[in-house]
Design a protein around this motif. Structure first.
Motif, PDB file in Angstrom:
ATOM      1  N   LEU A  30       0.855  -1.176   0.000  1.00  0.00           N
ATOM      2  CA  LEU A  30       0.000   0.000   0.000  1.00  0.00           C
ATOM      3  C   LEU A  30       0.896   1.232   0.000  1.00  0.00           C
ATOM      4  O   LEU A  30       1.689   1.434   0.915  1.00  0.00           O
ATOM      5  CB  LEU A  30      -0.923   0.002   1.221  1.00  0.00           C
ATOM      6  N   THR A  31       0.786   2.032  -1.054  1.00  0.00           N
ATOM      7  CA  THR A  31       1.638   3.218  -1.167  1.00  0.00           C
ATOM      8  C   THR A  31       0.847   4.512  -1.104  1.00  0.00           C
ATOM      9  O   THR A  31       1.430   5.582  -1.027  1.00  0.00           O
ATOM     10  CB  THR A  31       2.441   3.198  -2.483  1.00  0.00           C
ATOM     11  N   GLY A  32      -0.481   4.412  -1.138  1.00  0.00           N
ATOM     12  CA  GLY A  32      -1.289   5.624  -1.091  1.00  0.00           C
ATOM     13  C   GLY A  32      -2.682   5.341  -0.589  1.00  0.00           C
ATOM     14  O   GLY A  32      -3.256   4.286  -0.853  1.00  0.00           O
ATOM     15  N   ALA A  33      -3.213   6.293   0.170  1.00  0.00           N
ATOM     16  CA  ALA A  33      -4.577   6.213   0.682  1.00  0.00           C
ATOM     17  C   ALA A  33      -5.205   7.588   0.520  1.00  0.00           C
ATOM     18  O   ALA A  33      -4.716   8.565   1.082  1.00  0.00           O
ATOM     19  CB  ALA A  33      -4.564   5.789   2.144  1.00  0.00           C
ATOM     20  N   VAL A  34      -6.267   7.657  -0.272  1.00  0.00           N
ATOM     21  CA  VAL A  34      -6.957   8.924  -0.518  1.00  0.00           C
ATOM     22  C   VAL A  34      -8.275   8.891   0.245  1.00  0.00           C
ATOM     23  O   VAL A  34      -9.008   7.903   0.195  1.00  0.00           O
ATOM     24  CB  VAL A  34      -7.214   9.139  -2.023  1.00  0.00           C
ATOM     25  N   VAL A  35      -8.548   9.967   0.972  1.00  0.00           N
ATOM     26  CA  VAL A  35      -9.770  10.082   1.767  1.00  0.00           C
ATOM     27  C   VAL A  35     -10.486  11.373   1.388  1.00  0.00           C
ATOM     28  O   VAL A  35      -9.904  12.259   0.767  1.00  0.00           O
ATOM     29  CB  VAL A  35      -9.459  10.047   3.277  1.00  0.00           C
ATOM     30  N   SER A  36     -11.743  11.480   1.790  1.00  0.00           N
ATOM     31  CA  SER A  36     -12.491  12.704   1.479  1.00  0.00           C
ATOM     32  C   SER A  36     -11.926  13.876   2.268  1.00  0.00           C
ATOM     33  O   SER A  36     -11.397  13.709   3.368  1.00  0.00           O
ATOM     34  CB  SER A  36     -13.975  12.521   1.782  1.00  0.00           C
ATOM     35  N   SER A  37     -12.056  15.053   1.705  1.00  0.00           N
ATOM     36  CA  SER A  37     -11.480  16.235   2.355  1.00  0.00           C
ATOM     37  C   SER A  37     -12.242  16.643   3.602  1.00  0.00           C
ATOM     38  O   SER A  37     -11.683  17.262   4.489  1.00  0.00           O
ATOM     39  CB  SER A  37     -11.419  17.406   1.363  1.00  0.00           C
ATOM     40  N   GLY A  38     -13.507  16.287   3.722  1.00  0.00           N
ATOM     41  CA  GLY A  38     -14.287  16.705   4.878  1.00  0.00           C
ATOM     42  C   GLY A  38     -14.468  15.631   5.933  1.00  0.00           C
ATOM     43  O   GLY A  38     -15.157  15.847   6.924  1.00  0.00           O
ATOM     44  N   GLY A  39     -13.852  14.483   5.753  1.00  0.00           N
ATOM     45  CA  GLY A  39     -14.077  13.365   6.665  1.00  0.00           C
ATOM     46  C   GLY A  39     -13.221  13.343   7.912  1.00  0.00           C
ATOM     47  O   GLY A  39     -13.440  12.529   8.801  1.00  0.00           O
ATOM     48  N   GLY A  40     -12.228  14.201   7.978  1.00  0.00           N
ATOM     49  CA  GLY A  40     -11.387  14.252   9.163  1.00  0.00           C
ATOM     50  C   GLY A  40     -10.308  13.188   9.247  1.00  0.00           C
ATOM     51  O   GLY A  40      -9.701  13.009  10.298  1.00  0.00           O
ATOM     52  N   HIS A  41     -10.043  12.466   8.151  1.00  0.00           N
ATOM     53  CA  HIS A  41      -9.040  11.401   8.188  1.00  0.00           C
ATOM     54  C   HIS A  41      -7.723  11.768   7.509  1.00  0.00           C
ATOM     55  O   HIS A  41      -6.796  10.954   7.500  1.00  0.00           O
ATOM     56  CB  HIS A  41      -9.600  10.128   7.550  1.00  0.00           C
ATOM     57  N   GLU A  42      -7.638  12.964   6.932  1.00  0.00           N
ATOM     58  CA  GLU A  42      -6.386  13.358   6.279  1.00  0.00           C
ATOM     59  C   GLU A  42      -5.257  13.347   7.300  1.00  0.00           C
ATOM     60  O   GLU A  42      -5.408  13.806   8.424  1.00  0.00           O
ATOM     61  CB  GLU A  42      -6.502  14.754   5.668  1.00  0.00           C
ATOM     62  N   GLY A  43      -4.134  12.778   6.910  1.00  0.00           N
ATOM     63  CA  GLY A  43      -2.969  12.707   7.788  1.00  0.00           C
ATOM     64  C   GLY A  43      -2.936  11.475   8.671  1.00  0.00           C
ATOM     65  O   GLY A  43      -1.895  11.152   9.235  1.00  0.00           O
ATOM     66  N   GLU A  44      -4.049  10.772   8.810  1.00  0.00           N
ATOM     67  CA  GLU A  44      -4.073   9.549   9.614  1.00  0.00           C
ATOM     68  C   GLU A  44      -3.251   8.464   8.931  1.00  0.00           C
ATOM     69  O   GLU A  44      -3.140   8.426   7.712  1.00  0.00           O
ATOM     70  CB  GLU A  44      -5.506   9.041   9.799  1.00  0.00           C
ATOM     71  N   SER A  45      -2.703   7.574   9.730  1.00  0.00           N
ATOM     72  CA  SER A  45      -1.944   6.454   9.198  1.00  0.00           C
ATOM     73  C   SER A  45      -2.887   5.310   8.849  1.00  0.00           C
ATOM     74  O   SER A  45      -3.672   4.864   9.683  1.00  0.00           O
ATOM     75  CB  SER A  45      -0.914   5.978  10.219  1.00  0.00           C
ATOM     76  N   ILE A  46      -2.793   4.851   7.628  1.00  0.00           N
ATOM     77  CA  ILE A  46      -3.552   3.693   7.166  1.00  0.00           C
ATOM     78  C   ILE A  46      -2.523   2.671   6.705  1.00  0.00           C
ATOM     79  O   ILE A  46      -1.870   2.858   5.676  1.00  0.00           O
ATOM     80  CB  ILE A  46      -4.521   4.072   6.029  1.00  0.00           C
ATOM     81  N   HIS A  47      -2.333   1.648   7.503  1.00  0.00           N
ATOM     82  CA  HIS A  47      -1.324   0.625   7.238  1.00  0.00           C
ATOM     83  C   HIS A  47       0.045   1.259   6.977  1.00  0.00           C
ATOM     84  O   HIS A  47       0.762   0.866   6.062  1.00  0.00           O
ATOM     85  CB  HIS A  47      -1.739  -0.290   6.092  1.00  0.00           C
ATOM     86  N   GLY A  48       0.379   2.279   7.740  1.00  0.00           N
ATOM     87  CA  GLY A  48       1.681   2.922   7.640  1.00  0.00           C
ATOM     88  C   GLY A  48       1.791   4.001   6.577  1.00  0.00           C
ATOM     89  O   GLY A  48       2.864   4.556   6.369  1.00  0.00           O
ATOM     90  N   VAL A  49       0.685   4.306   5.912  1.00  0.00           N
ATOM     91  CA  VAL A  49       0.673   5.329   4.863  1.00  0.00           C
ATOM     92  C   VAL A  49      -0.163   6.508   5.352  1.00  0.00           C
ATOM     93  O   VAL A  49      -1.286   6.315   5.821  1.00  0.00           O
ATOM     94  CB  VAL A  49       0.071   4.763   3.554  1.00  0.00           C
ATOM     95  N   ALA A  50       0.367   7.710   5.239  1.00  0.00           N
ATOM     96  CA  ALA A  50      -0.390   8.897   5.634  1.00  0.00           C
ATOM     97  C   ALA A  50      -1.468   9.183   4.601  1.00  0.00           C
ATOM     98  O   ALA A  50      -1.185   9.358   3.421  1.00  0.00           O
ATOM     99  CB  ALA A  50       0.534  10.099   5.777  1.00  0.00           C
ATOM    100  N   ALA A  51      -2.712   9.201   5.056  1.00  0.00           N
ATOM    101  CA  ALA A  51      -3.840   9.462   4.159  1.00  0.00           C
ATOM    102  C   ALA A  51      -3.804  10.907   3.670  1.00  0.00           C
ATOM    103  O   ALA A  51      -3.474  11.817   4.428  1.00  0.00           O
ATOM    104  CB  ALA A  51      -5.157   9.179   4.883  1.00  0.00           C
ATOM    105  N   VAL A  52      -4.146  11.081   2.408  1.00  0.00           N
ATOM    106  CA  VAL A  52      -4.205  12.417   1.819  1.00  0.00           C
ATOM    107  C   VAL A  52      -5.616  12.677   1.303  1.00  0.00           C
ATOM    108  O   VAL A  52      -6.357  11.747   0.995  1.00  0.00           O
ATOM    109  CB  VAL A  52      -3.197  12.585   0.656  1.00  0.00           C
TER     110      VAL A  52
END
Length: 88
Positions: A30-52
């Motif tokens: 896993l090299t990338g995790a994209v999340v919605s901008s309003g969901g509050g998950h940006e920057g969280e670690s998802i399996h060691g990858v910072a969500a953007v």
């Protein structure tokens, strides 16, 4: 050879399952995790990858071999149009 995977809507129900499956497979990374901008998950670690958020999509796409887009068709088409994908 390890296949580099990025997931959009990575914190959704299906996105979480896909992320878990990728993390558990030694042939995938896993090299990338994209999340919605309003969901509050940006920057969280998802399996060691910072969500953007969506603004980081171009960077995520540069670092993956496979992009799994689990967003709505309207969102995916909008991003493709914004990036110039599919245009000549």
């Amino acid at each position: 050879m390890v296949i580099r995977v990025a997931v959009a809507r990575a914190t959704g129900k299906l996105g979480s399952i896909v992320g878990d499956l990728v993390a558990d497979d030694p042939e995938l990374e896993l090299t990338g995790a994209v999340v919605s901008s309003g969901g509050g998950h940006e920057g969280e670690s998802i399996h060691g990858v910072a969500a953007v958020g969506p603004d980081g999509l171009d960077r995520v796409l540069k670092d993956c071999d496979v992009y799994v887009d689990l967003t709505s068709p309207e969102a995916a088409i909008g991003r493709a149009s914004d990036s110039g994908a599919g245009t000549s």
